[in-house]
Scaffold this active site. Structure first.
Site, mmCIF file in Angstrom:
data_model
loop_
_atom_site.group_PDB
_atom_site.id
_atom_site.type_symbol
_atom_site.label_atom_id
_atom_site.label_comp_id
_atom_site.label_asym_id
_atom_site.label_seq_id
_atom_site.Cartn_x
_atom_site.Cartn_y
_atom_site.Cartn_z
ATOM 1 N N ASP A 58 -8.157 2.158 4.503
ATOM 2 C CA ASP A 58 -7.459 2.381 3.252
ATOM 3 C C ASP A 58 -7.982 1.319 2.275
ATOM 4 O OD1 ASP A 58 -5.370 3.281 1.438
ATOM 5 O OD2 ASP A 58 -4.330 1.428 1.973
ATOM 6 N N ASP A 78 -6.357 -0.199 -1.238
ATOM 7 C CA ASP A 78 -5.412 -1.201 -1.731
ATOM 8 C C ASP A 78 -4.523 -1.711 -0.601
ATOM 9 O OD1 ASP A 78 -5.622 -0.914 -4.892
ATOM 10 O OD2 ASP A 78 -5.631 1.102 -4.053
ATOM 11 N N ASP A 135 -2.229 0.124 5.469
ATOM 12 C CA ASP A 135 -1.034 -0.703 5.306
ATOM 13 C C ASP A 135 0.186 0.124 4.890
ATOM 14 O OD1 ASP A 135 -2.026 -0.190 2.681
ATOM 15 O OD2 ASP A 135 -0.922 -1.935 1.917
#
Length: 227
Positions: A10, A12, A169
């Site tokens: 991922d 960000d 995250d």
């Protein structure tokens, strides 16, 4: 067992620490509206939920409220003008990428961040040429938690999902990775919403920093198989 064939990230809160730029933009927008600033921690916890969530949190507005769309568009315009002032790889992440590259393990990015912002950030940080696949929401029919983007990235990297890893995250990252049949690592250092703790995501592994991810990948490269 086959060696690890690819690693997908991922963007960000996993590969890149972009929250400082989002905080700067939100602070500027609030100041323009004569509103007090909100804390960096509050912004950090919302980044993975997207720009609309950031505006909603900062202005205490629902997305259906009058004026919300204008604030959202202004925020995006401000962000587009200063994408990489403070954004950078998380500590230890460059060493991780260098290990992947030195071991000829291709890596890619699957993000829900539109390519309008993703590609200039990667170019600005000189990551575009190193990255074997970049999948953004405008490249797929269904975004995460649907596995479409992850499976597309695996195809581009000539990797089998069952011998690839996805690191993220947010709960949707883990759901997407598991739906794709990949090994999943929850990035516990990322932009975690305190209302949805990492321990509830049922990822195969959890890492507190990039150094721990590297250790996990080195182990998987010898014994690569989903739990």
């Amino acid at each position: 067992m086959m060696a690890l064939q690819s690693a997908l990230f991922d963007l960000d809160g996993t590969l890149l620490d972009t929250a400082p730029d989002f905080h700067q933009v939100i602070t500027q927008l609030l100041a323009e509206e004569g509103r007090p600033a909100i804390s960096y921690e509050a912004v950090r916890a919302e980044v993975s939920n997207g720009a609309r969530a950031l505006v909603s949190r900062a202005f205490d507005l629902s997305p259906e409220a009058p004026g919300f769309n204008e604030l959202h568009q202004r925020m995006l315009a401000l962000y587009a003008s200063q994408l990489t002032q403070h954004s950078r790889l998380f500590d230890g992440m460059n060493n991780l990428l260098e290990w992947l590259e030195s071991n000829h393990i291709p890596w890619g990015i699957v993000t829900n961040k539109p390519s309008l912002y993703t590609l200039p950030i990667l170019e600005g940080l000189q990551l575009q040429s190193r990255c074997g696949s970049v999948i953004c929401p405008d490249h797929v029919n269904k975004t995460k938690p649907d596995p479409e983007g992850l499976l597309m990235a695996c195809r581009e990297l000539n990797a089998e999902p069952g011998h690839s890893v996805y690191i993220g995250d947010h709960r949707r990252d883990i759901e997407a990775g598991k739906a794709a049949g990949m090994i999943t690592i929850a990035a516990a250092y990322g932009y975690i919403d305190p209302r949805d703790p990492v321990t509830d995501w049922n990822s195969h592994h959890t890492a507190v920093d990039a150094h721990e991810i590297l250790s996990l990948l080195q182990s998987m490269n010898e014994h690569s198989s989903p739990a």
